[in-house]
Design an enzyme around this catalytic site. Structure first.
Site, PDB file in Angstrom:
ATOM      1  N   GLY A  96      10.567  10.732  -1.127  1.00  0.00           N
ATOM      2  CA  GLY A  96      10.674  10.778   0.321  1.00  0.00           C
ATOM      3  C   GLY A  96       9.809   9.686   0.914  1.00  0.00           C
ATOM      4  N   CYS A 110       9.421   4.709   3.121  1.00  0.00           N
ATOM      5  CA  CYS A 110       9.730   3.427   2.474  1.00  0.00           C
ATOM      6  C   CYS A 110      10.895   3.485   1.489  1.00  0.00           C
ATOM      7  CB  CYS A 110       8.485   2.910   1.776  1.00  0.00           C
ATOM      8  SG  CYS A 110       7.082   2.862   2.892  1.00  0.00           S
ATOM      9  N   LEU A 144       6.845   8.201 -13.525  1.00  0.00           N
ATOM     10  CA  LEU A 144       7.754   8.876 -14.452  1.00  0.00           C
ATOM     11  C   LEU A 144       7.889  10.358 -14.106  1.00  0.00           C
ATOM     12  CD1 LEU A 144       6.719   7.417 -17.958  1.00  0.00           C
ATOM     13  CD2 LEU A 144       8.650   6.761 -16.529  1.00  0.00           C
ATOM     14  N   ALA A 172       9.366  13.454 -12.705  1.00  0.00           N
ATOM     15  CA  ALA A 172      10.589  14.011 -12.114  1.00  0.00           C
ATOM     16  C   ALA A 172      10.169  15.034 -11.055  1.00  0.00           C
ATOM     17  CB  ALA A 172      11.425  14.686 -13.192  1.00  0.00           C
ATOM     18  N   LYS A 202      14.384   4.323   2.974  1.00  0.00           N
ATOM     19  CA  LYS A 202      14.813   3.259   3.894  1.00  0.00           C
ATOM     20  C   LYS A 202      15.115   1.962   3.134  1.00  0.00           C
ATOM     21  CE  LYS A 202      11.308   1.345   6.251  1.00  0.00           C
ATOM     22  NZ  LYS A 202      11.131  -0.061   5.939  1.00  0.00           N
ATOM     23  N   LEU A 252       0.832  -1.209   0.000  1.00  0.00           N
ATOM     24  CA  LEU A 252       0.000   0.000   0.000  1.00  0.00           C
ATOM     25  C   LEU A 252       0.863   1.255   0.000  1.00  0.00           C
ATOM     26  CD1 LEU A 252       0.027   1.469   3.038  1.00  0.00           C
ATOM     27  CD2 LEU A 252      -1.330  -0.509   3.619  1.00  0.00           C
TER      28      LEU A 252
HETATM   29  C1  UGA Z   1       5.686   3.275  -1.448  1.00  0.00           C
HETATM   30  C2  UGA Z   1       5.215   2.304  -2.549  1.00  0.00           C
HETATM   31  O1  UGA Z   1       4.617   3.046  -3.619  1.00  0.00           O
HETATM   32  C3  UGA Z   1       4.217   1.296  -1.996  1.00  0.00           C
HETATM   33  O2  UGA Z   1       3.875   0.346  -2.992  1.00  0.00           O
HETATM   34  C4  UGA Z   1       4.863   0.567  -0.809  1.00  0.00           C
HETATM   35  O3  UGA Z   1       3.967  -0.367  -0.217  1.00  0.00           O
HETATM   36  C5  UGA Z   1       5.248   1.595   0.249  1.00  0.00           C
HETATM   37  O4  UGA Z   1       6.199   2.496  -0.343  1.00  0.00           O
HETATM   38  C6  UGA Z   1       5.854   0.849   1.417  1.00  0.00           C
HETATM   39  O5  UGA Z   1       6.893   0.195   1.254  1.00  0.00           O
HETATM   40  O6  UGA Z   1       5.214   0.788   2.494  1.00  0.00           O
HETATM   41  P1  UGA Z   1       4.713   5.540  -0.363  1.00  0.00           P
HETATM   42  O7  UGA Z   1       6.079   5.727   0.203  1.00  0.00           O
HETATM   43  O8  UGA Z   1       3.546   5.681   0.529  1.00  0.00           O
HETATM   44  O9  UGA Z   1       4.584   4.060  -1.041  1.00  0.00           O
HETATM   45  O10 UGA Z   1       4.522   6.622  -1.509  1.00  0.00           O
HETATM   46  P2  UGA Z   1       4.645   6.740  -3.103  1.00  0.00           P
HETATM   47  O11 UGA Z   1       3.360   7.208  -3.620  1.00  0.00           O
HETATM   48  O12 UGA Z   1       5.218   5.518  -3.706  1.00  0.00           O
HETATM   49  O13 UGA Z   1       5.682   7.949  -3.216  1.00  0.00           O
HETATM   50  C7  UGA Z   1       7.021   7.861  -2.728  1.00  0.00           C
HETATM   51  C8  UGA Z   1       7.806   9.078  -3.113  1.00  0.00           C
HETATM   52  O14 UGA Z   1       8.096   9.076  -4.495  1.00  0.00           O
HETATM   53  C9  UGA Z   1       7.109  10.410  -2.838  1.00  0.00           C
HETATM   54  O15 UGA Z   1       8.025  11.320  -2.271  1.00  0.00           O
HETATM   55  C10 UGA Z   1       6.673  10.902  -4.214  1.00  0.00           C
HETATM   56  O16 UGA Z   1       6.591  12.291  -4.304  1.00  0.00           O
HETATM   57  C11 UGA Z   1       7.786  10.338  -5.072  1.00  0.00           C
HETATM   58  N1  UGA Z   1       7.402  10.147  -6.487  1.00  0.00           N
HETATM   59  C12 UGA Z   1       6.459   9.240  -6.831  1.00  0.00           C
HETATM   60  C13 UGA Z   1       8.059  10.892  -7.466  1.00  0.00           C
HETATM   61  O17 UGA Z   1       8.932  11.727  -7.184  1.00  0.00           O
HETATM   62  N2  UGA Z   1       7.715  10.692  -8.782  1.00  0.00           N
HETATM   63  C14 UGA Z   1       6.772   9.776  -9.158  1.00  0.00           C
HETATM   64  O18 UGA Z   1       6.528   9.648 -10.388  1.00  0.00           O
HETATM   65  C15 UGA Z   1       6.129   9.051  -8.153  1.00  0.00           C
END
Ligand code: UGA
Length: 454
Positions: free
Chosen positions: A258, A261, A251, A253, A264, A154
């Site tokens: 952050g 997850c 995709l 940028a 870490k 999730l």
């Molecule tokens: C992430 C994974 O997406 C989940 O599948 C996983 O279960 C979770 O970690 C976990 O290990 O518990 P999360 O950290 O809640 O989920 O958030 P994301 O929506 O994946 O975003 C993570 C970071 O990537 C954010 O800072 C977001 O701004 C950044 N991001 C995301 C980008 O910079 N570009 C993108 O295209 C997508």
């Protein structure tokens, strides 16, 4: 219907518990924090997550969901115990498994019937084997306890939806019995289930998260090159997205990933590789690009301005992404101290993250500068010399280019989330820098204007 106990009421544990109740299981959520239990019993969620509170109230009222600090009783009665406690990063990049160990010992000392222990927390490959051995070593009663891996996928902000409509369920087991119990628990979800051995399940979680982190860092790297050679990262991403082998998601940028997850889990996998005498070069590269990216806007603004001292700086967005109040590894946390050290007067807006941010930076004077929290984006922008956008909240996206021009003393905007069309900002007369795109061309020398107005 299974009797399920869930250890830990954070994002992973609480959401899993609530969703298990929603599909008909009898769930007891266990936490050591008495106040948190009372809060949940009164129908309030300790975390900000869409749809969660409604489902908590419904399932609690209908008797399928309970909360307790009495772990002994909860574990004694359970057919399956899910562990969803945290595995925070340690200074060397490894995962801290002490919370898992505490729960494992409590389980060993209290179970009175055969039960399956399911590790949902993200743990390094091989941990489930150790947890099983640990439980067996401390077991008091003559019962069968097996450990299975069931990593969670999730994302914060969409946690309930992601659980009820997951792309797949991964189960990692070492016996037919364990596999069947987990298959039956997940049957009501009606989702694809991939059944593998425990170590593969553990690896699937890291490999998936780190692939996405790598994808983001790759796009950030390409974005930085786009800026140098005059290409536009959003057009590039669009062009790439139609190739189904690449896919359209992740995709974007920006100013780096952050959250609790990706930062870490990239470090933990790199550490695991190193422990095994292998260098994971791709993941190390993702980590390095991400570190650079987080302060990219600050570096750009530093090049552009004579000083931050005494400037009113609007900071829009504090959380690591929209839809959550979580600040872990948020770019704001890297940038705010740099601004304060240089004497900026920050006016920060965030619809849900302010209370948590205040715990780190209380309102008032801080360093050489100060920080003030505002309830509306417009209050942050009013009279500002500079605006930095860190999170793409709806409230920020709703602000039109004309508003920046009208309200700011110097319409100078650094956007870490590529919210605006460069041409629109240019037409409105806003000097605009974003990620992987050209900056707006505004007539008049705003650098001089900014310097003289300070
Ligand atoms: C992430 C994974 O997406 C989940 O599948 C996983 O279960 C979770 O970690 C976990 O290990 O518990 P999360 O950290 O809640 O989920 O958030 P994301 O929506 O994946 O975003 C993570 C970071 O990537 C954010 O800072 C977001 O701004 C950044 N991001 C995301 C980008 O910079 N570009 C993108 O295209 C997508």
């Amino acid at each position: 219907m299974f009797k399920i106990a869930v250890a830990g009421t954070g994002y992973v544990g609480l959401v899993a518990g609530v969703c298990f109740a929603e599909v008909g299981h009898a769930v007891t959520c266990v936490d050591i924090d008495e106040n948190k239990i009372k809060l949940m019993e009164s129908g309030v969620s300790p975390i900000y997550e869409q749809d969660l509170e409604g489902l908590m109230q419904k399932n609690y009222a209908e008797g399928r969901l309970n909360y307790t600090t009495d772990y002994a009783k909860a574990y004694r009665e359970a057919d399956a115990i899910f562990i969803g406690v945290g595995t925070p990063e340690q200074p060397d990049g490894s995962a801290n498994l002490s919370y898992i160990a505490t729960v494992a010992r409590q389980i060993a000392e209290n179970v009175e019937k055969d039960c399956l222990v399911v590790v949902k927390s993200t743990v390094p490959v091989g941990t489930n084997d150790k947890v099983e051995q640990f439980i067996k070593d401390f077991l008091i009663n003559d019962v069968k306890v097996e450990v299975a891996s069931n990593p969670e996928f999730l994302a914060q902000g969409t946690a309930v939806h992601d659980t009820l409509h997951a792309a797949r369920i991964i189960i990692g087991t070492e016996s037919k019995w364990a596999e069947e119990v987990l298959m039956k628990i997940y049957e009501p979800f009606n989702l694809p289930i991939v059944s593998v051995n425990r170590r593969s399940a553990e690896m699937i979680k890291y490999a998936s998260n780190d692939f996405l982190a790598l994808k983001i860092s790759y796009m950030n790297d390409i974005a930085n090159l786009c800026e140098l050679v005059g290409a536009d990262i959003q057009d590039v991403a669009k062009g790439m997205s139609f190739d189904t082998r690449i896919g359209a998601k992740f995709l974007n940028a920006g100013i780096g990933y952050g959250g609790s997850c990706f930062p870490k889990d990239t470090k933990a996998l790199e550490y695991l590789a190193r422990q095994n005498g292998y260098e994971l070069k791709t993941i190390q590269a993702a980590i390095d690009v991400n570190k650079y990216q987080k302060t990219k806007l600050f570096k750009k603004a530093s090049d552009r301005l004579i000083t931050f001292n005494g400037l009113k700086v609007a900071v829009l967005g504090l959380t690591f992404k929209p839809g959550t109040d979580d600040l872990r590894e948020a770019p704001s946390l890297e940038n705010v101290p740099l601004l304060l050290e240089r004497g900026a007067n920050i006016f920060a807006f965030d619809p849900v993250g302010v209370e948590n941010f205040k715990k780190v930076y209380p309102e008032g004077k801080s360093g050489q500068g100060s920080i003030t929290y505002v309830e509306k984006v417009e209050e942050a922008l009013e009279g500002a010399h500079l605006c930095l956008i860190f999170t793409e909240w709806g409230e920020v996206k709703a602000i039109t280019p004309e508003v920046y021009k009208k309200l700011m003393r110097v319409p100078l905007v650094y956007d870490g989330r590529n919210i605006y069309d460069v041409k629109d900002m240019e037409n409105a007369g806003v000097e605009y820098y974003s990620i992987g795109r050209k900056s707006s061309e505004v007539s008049g020398n705003l650098a001089e204007v900014a310097a003289t107005r300070v």
